[in-house]
Design an enzyme around this catalytic site. Structure first.
Site, mmCIF file in Angstrom:
data_model
loop_
_atom_site.group_PDB
_atom_site.id
_atom_site.type_symbol
_atom_site.label_atom_id
_atom_site.label_comp_id
_atom_site.label_asym_id
_atom_site.label_seq_id
_atom_site.Cartn_x
_atom_site.Cartn_y
_atom_site.Cartn_z
ATOM 1 N N SER A 20 43.266 14.053 28.106
ATOM 2 C CA SER A 20 43.226 15.311 28.510
ATOM 3 C C SER A 20 42.047 16.321 28.108
ATOM 4 O O SER A 20 41.888 16.102 26.781
ATOM 5 C CB SER A 20 44.355 16.225 28.167
ATOM 6 O OG SER A 20 44.510 17.848 28.618
ATOM 7 N N ARG A 21 41.541 17.187 28.897
ATOM 8 C CA ARG A 21 40.144 17.957 28.378
ATOM 9 C C ARG A 21 40.954 19.322 28.007
ATOM 10 O O ARG A 21 40.023 20.172 27.722
ATOM 11 C CB ARG A 21 39.320 18.058 29.445
ATOM 12 C CG ARG A 21 38.223 17.146 29.574
ATOM 13 C CD ARG A 21 38.866 15.710 30.058
ATOM 14 N NE ARG A 21 37.683 14.691 29.922
ATOM 15 C CZ ARG A 21 37.956 13.488 30.481
ATOM 16 N NH1 ARG A 21 39.047 13.146 31.044
ATOM 17 N NH2 ARG A 21 36.991 12.408 30.342
ATOM 18 N N THR A 67 51.025 17.796 31.626
ATOM 19 C CA THR A 67 50.099 17.044 32.613
ATOM 20 C C THR A 67 51.141 15.889 32.989
ATOM 21 O O THR A 67 52.315 15.793 32.546
ATOM 22 C CB THR A 67 48.830 16.747 31.991
ATOM 23 O OG1 THR A 67 48.141 15.913 32.847
ATOM 24 C CG2 THR A 67 48.885 15.769 30.744
ATOM 25 N N LYS A 71 54.839 17.230 35.274
ATOM 26 C CA LYS A 71 54.832 18.647 35.924
ATOM 27 C C LYS A 71 55.984 18.839 36.700
ATOM 28 O O LYS A 71 56.414 19.887 36.943
ATOM 29 C CB LYS A 71 53.638 18.581 36.761
ATOM 30 C CG LYS A 71 52.205 18.886 35.993
ATOM 31 C CD LYS A 71 51.284 18.761 36.894
ATOM 32 C CE LYS A 71 49.855 19.074 36.302
ATOM 33 N NZ LYS A 71 48.894 19.327 37.053
ATOM 34 N N ASP A 108 47.866 26.108 38.858
ATOM 35 C CA ASP A 108 46.649 25.278 39.533
ATOM 36 C C ASP A 108 46.012 26.339 40.893
ATOM 37 O O ASP A 108 44.931 25.916 41.274
ATOM 38 C CB ASP A 108 47.113 23.878 39.909
ATOM 39 C CG ASP A 108 47.005 22.821 38.811
ATOM 40 O OD1 ASP A 108 46.242 23.021 38.024
ATOM 41 O OD2 ASP A 108 47.808 21.726 38.832
ATOM 42 N N GLY A 134 44.529 14.515 51.238
ATOM 43 C CA GLY A 134 45.629 14.297 50.363
ATOM 44 C C GLY A 134 46.823 15.267 50.449
ATOM 45 O O GLY A 134 46.751 16.516 51.045
ATOM 46 N N ALA A 135 47.987 15.022 49.873
ATOM 47 C CA ALA A 135 49.160 15.702 50.044
ATOM 48 C C ALA A 135 50.002 15.254 49.036
ATOM 49 O O ALA A 135 51.244 15.430 48.731
ATOM 50 C CB ALA A 135 49.805 15.038 51.373
ATOM 51 N N GLY A 137 50.478 16.210 44.440
ATOM 52 C CA GLY A 137 50.597 17.454 43.566
ATOM 53 C C GLY A 137 49.584 18.494 43.588
ATOM 54 O O GLY A 137 49.827 19.682 43.978
ATOM 55 N N TYR A 228 37.021 15.496 39.053
ATOM 56 C CA TYR A 228 35.966 15.900 38.119
ATOM 57 C C TYR A 228 35.615 14.748 37.048
ATOM 58 O O TYR A 228 34.579 15.313 36.372
ATOM 59 C CB TYR A 228 36.313 17.097 37.253
ATOM 60 C CG TYR A 228 37.748 16.837 36.487
ATOM 61 C CD1 TYR A 228 37.813 16.184 35.259
ATOM 62 C CD2 TYR A 228 38.893 17.327 37.184
ATOM 63 C CE1 TYR A 228 39.022 16.069 34.370
ATOM 64 C CE2 TYR A 228 40.164 17.154 36.334
ATOM 65 C CZ TYR A 228 40.217 16.394 35.016
ATOM 66 O OH TYR A 228 41.169 16.345 34.335
ATOM 67 N N GLY A 249 34.868 19.669 40.724
ATOM 68 C CA GLY A 249 36.206 19.942 40.220
ATOM 69 C C GLY A 249 36.625 20.686 39.053
ATOM 70 O O GLY A 249 37.615 20.923 38.567
HETATM 71 N N1 LIG Z 1 40.253 19.861 39.069
HETATM 72 C C1 LIG Z 1 41.532 19.996 38.663
HETATM 73 O O1 LIG Z 1 41.764 20.876 37.873
HETATM 74 C C2 LIG Z 1 42.432 18.888 39.211
HETATM 75 C C3 LIG Z 1 43.917 19.293 39.192
HETATM 76 C C4 LIG Z 1 44.893 18.325 39.454
HETATM 77 C C5 LIG Z 1 44.384 17.325 39.804
HETATM 78 N N2 LIG Z 1 43.032 16.853 40.017
HETATM 79 C C6 LIG Z 1 42.726 15.582 40.566
HETATM 80 O O2 LIG Z 1 43.118 15.602 41.875
HETATM 81 C C7 LIG Z 1 43.251 14.099 42.097
HETATM 82 C C8 LIG Z 1 44.770 14.154 42.782
HETATM 83 O O3 LIG Z 1 45.832 14.216 41.919
HETATM 84 P P1 LIG Z 1 47.318 14.456 42.169
HETATM 85 O O4 LIG Z 1 47.998 14.877 40.964
HETATM 86 O O5 LIG Z 1 47.589 15.178 43.328
HETATM 87 O O6 LIG Z 1 47.734 13.112 42.625
HETATM 88 P P2 LIG Z 1 49.000 12.294 43.397
HETATM 89 O O7 LIG Z 1 50.024 13.285 43.495
HETATM 90 O O8 LIG Z 1 49.195 10.958 43.097
HETATM 91 O O9 LIG Z 1 48.177 12.399 45.044
HETATM 92 C C9 LIG Z 1 47.314 11.324 45.240
HETATM 93 C C10 LIG Z 1 46.827 11.603 46.714
HETATM 94 O O10 LIG Z 1 45.660 10.589 46.834
HETATM 95 C C11 LIG Z 1 45.951 9.681 47.972
HETATM 96 N N3 LIG Z 1 45.613 8.429 48.025
HETATM 97 C C12 LIG Z 1 45.559 7.862 46.859
HETATM 98 N N4 LIG Z 1 44.901 6.369 47.091
HETATM 99 C C13 LIG Z 1 44.573 6.618 48.337
HETATM 100 C C14 LIG Z 1 43.934 5.526 49.256
HETATM 101 N N5 LIG Z 1 43.461 4.346 48.602
HETATM 102 N N6 LIG Z 1 43.611 6.016 50.549
HETATM 103 C C15 LIG Z 1 43.871 7.159 50.924
HETATM 104 N N7 LIG Z 1 44.669 8.220 50.153
HETATM 105 C C16 LIG Z 1 44.919 8.067 48.789
HETATM 106 C C17 LIG Z 1 47.696 9.993 48.221
HETATM 107 O O11 LIG Z 1 47.789 9.603 49.357
HETATM 108 P P3 LIG Z 1 49.316 9.176 49.729
HETATM 109 O O12 LIG Z 1 50.321 10.410 49.880
HETATM 110 O O13 LIG Z 1 49.383 8.270 50.990
HETATM 111 O O14 LIG Z 1 49.839 8.200 48.592
HETATM 112 C C18 LIG Z 1 47.784 11.239 47.774
HETATM 113 O O15 LIG Z 1 47.514 12.103 48.750
HETATM 114 C C19 LIG Z 1 43.043 13.270 40.712
HETATM 115 O O16 LIG Z 1 41.901 12.920 40.693
HETATM 116 C C20 LIG Z 1 43.074 14.377 39.648
HETATM 117 O O17 LIG Z 1 42.341 13.925 38.568
HETATM 118 C C21 LIG Z 1 42.192 17.784 39.613
#
Ligand SMILES: NC(=O)c1ccc[n+]([C@@H]2O[C@H](COP(=O)([O-])OP(=O)(O)OC[C@H]3O[C@@H](n4cnc5c(N)ncnc54)[C@H](OP(=O)(O)O)[C@@H]3O)[C@@H](O)[C@H]2O)c1
Length: 287
Positions: A20-21, A67, A71, A108, A134-135, A137, A228, A249
């Site tokens: 975590s950052r 995290t 969550k 967020d 994406g769909a 969290g 990010y 990000g």
């Molecule tokens: N900048 C920020 O402050 C911030 C905050 C939160 C998260 N993030 C980043 O956002 C990203 C997602 O986080 P999350 O918590 O939402 O993760 P998550 O709940 O695990 O969701 C992952 C998403 O990626 C899709 N995915 C994964 N592998 C795939 C593939 N091979 N082909 C197509 N779709 C794929 C998943 O699709 P399915 O539904 O089909 O599995 C789902 O929609 C991470 O990289 C995280 O570090 C950034």
């Protein structure tokens, strides 16, 4: 940092948590303002999350961030949850109230909105559709922010269609506003769009690349990637090459920390060039 008898405490619970950052972020703000406070990484096993959260007021903590993987589970443990966080189904910030009760928030949404406002001030929410890849969290927070901003149409593109449908059901305020598209239709979904946001984990270090062809995306569209690590993803590099305004990000990560910091430490938290530089150095460091 000097720990005194009156040091205010907050931290982040995760399992694992070393990646975590957030400690770098909050401790930068504490140092910058000379606040007698500390923000700690708190490795908490999922089965001990309730005990750990209930210990916050006992130990004099003002609150914490959450995290992966906490969550969602934390939402059912805290005493109060803001309505938006309940619809999203996750909290990332806990505030200990004066009576020791726990309030859960999702910052967020605020983080994404503020990042976009700061990095793409000319983006017009009603000028074109928004495409969200994406769909998971993070997508839920991004979609909630886009609805709040008044975006006319949101095209939700996800590999698992049922998951995207659940996001639409849980968050949609107006039925006609959101459409669901299969992953194979991601290039076509870019037609006439004014904003593209990647919320999948694709493009992140250690994950496969995000394969997408931007040819149908209008040049004036803004492209945001919430990944990010790395900061400059292949998507952002391709977008910049086509002349799009690109938003990384890191802004979301930095801005989502502000509401918690302000509640715990009673001081304003500003996202500055210096803060960005300090957190960027932690992105390069091995975790
Ligand atoms: N900048 C920020 O402050 C911030 C905050 C939160 C998260 N993030 C980043 O956002 C990203 C997602 O986080 P999350 O918590 O939402 O993760 P998550 O709940 O695990 O969701 C992952 C998403 O990626 C899709 N995915 C994964 N592998 C795939 C593939 N091979 N082909 C197509 N779709 C794929 C998943 O699709 P399915 O539904 O089909 O599995 C789902 O929609 C991470 O990289 C995280 O570090 C950034």
């Amino acid at each position: 940092m000097r720990i005194t008898g009156r040091t205010r405490l907050a931290g982040i619970m995760g399992w694992p948590v070393a990646h975590s950052r957030s400690p770098a972020l909050h401790n930068f703000w504490l140092d910058e303002q000379g606040i007698d406070g500390a923000y700690l990484p708190l490795p908490v096993r999922p089965e001990q999350l309730e005990q750990a959260l209930r210990a916050l007021p006992v130990l004099g903590f003002r609150g914490c961030n959450l995290t992966i993987p906490h969550k969602q589970m934390a939402l059912s443990i805290v005493d109060r949850v803001e309505p938006l966080a309940r619809r999203i189904g996750a909290i990332n910030t806990v505030i200990v109230a004066a009576d020791g009760s726990l309030e859960g928030r999702n910052t967020d949404v605020f983080g994404f909105r503020e990042s976009l406002r700061e990095s793409a001030p000319d983006w017009d929410p009603v000028a074109g559709s928004a495409v969200v890849l994406g769909a998971g969290g993070a997508a839920r927070a991004v979609v909630a922010a886009l609805i709040e901003a008044g975006v006319g149409e949101i095209r939700l593109v996800n590999r698992t269609q049922a998951r995207a449908e659940r996001v639409a059901e849980d968050l949609e305020a107006r039925p006609s506003r959101m459409s669901i598209h299969p992953w194979s239709a991601r290039n076509a979904a870019l037609e006439n769009a004014g904003l593209l946001v990647n919320t999948t984990s694709l493009g992140m270090t250690g994950e496969p690349e995000l394969a997408i062809d931007l040819a149908r995306l209008p040049r004036q569209a803004v492209v945001a990637d919430i990944v990010y690590v790395p900061l400059e993803t292949a998507l952002l590099a391709a977008a910049r090459q086509r002349g799009h305004h690109a938003v990384d990000g890191l802004g979301m990560l930095l801005h989502q920390g502000r509401p918690g910091f302000e509640a715990w430490f009673g001081a304003p938290a500003r996202v500055t060039r210096e803060l960005r530089a300090a957190v960027v150095t932690t992105l390069a460091a091995p975790r």
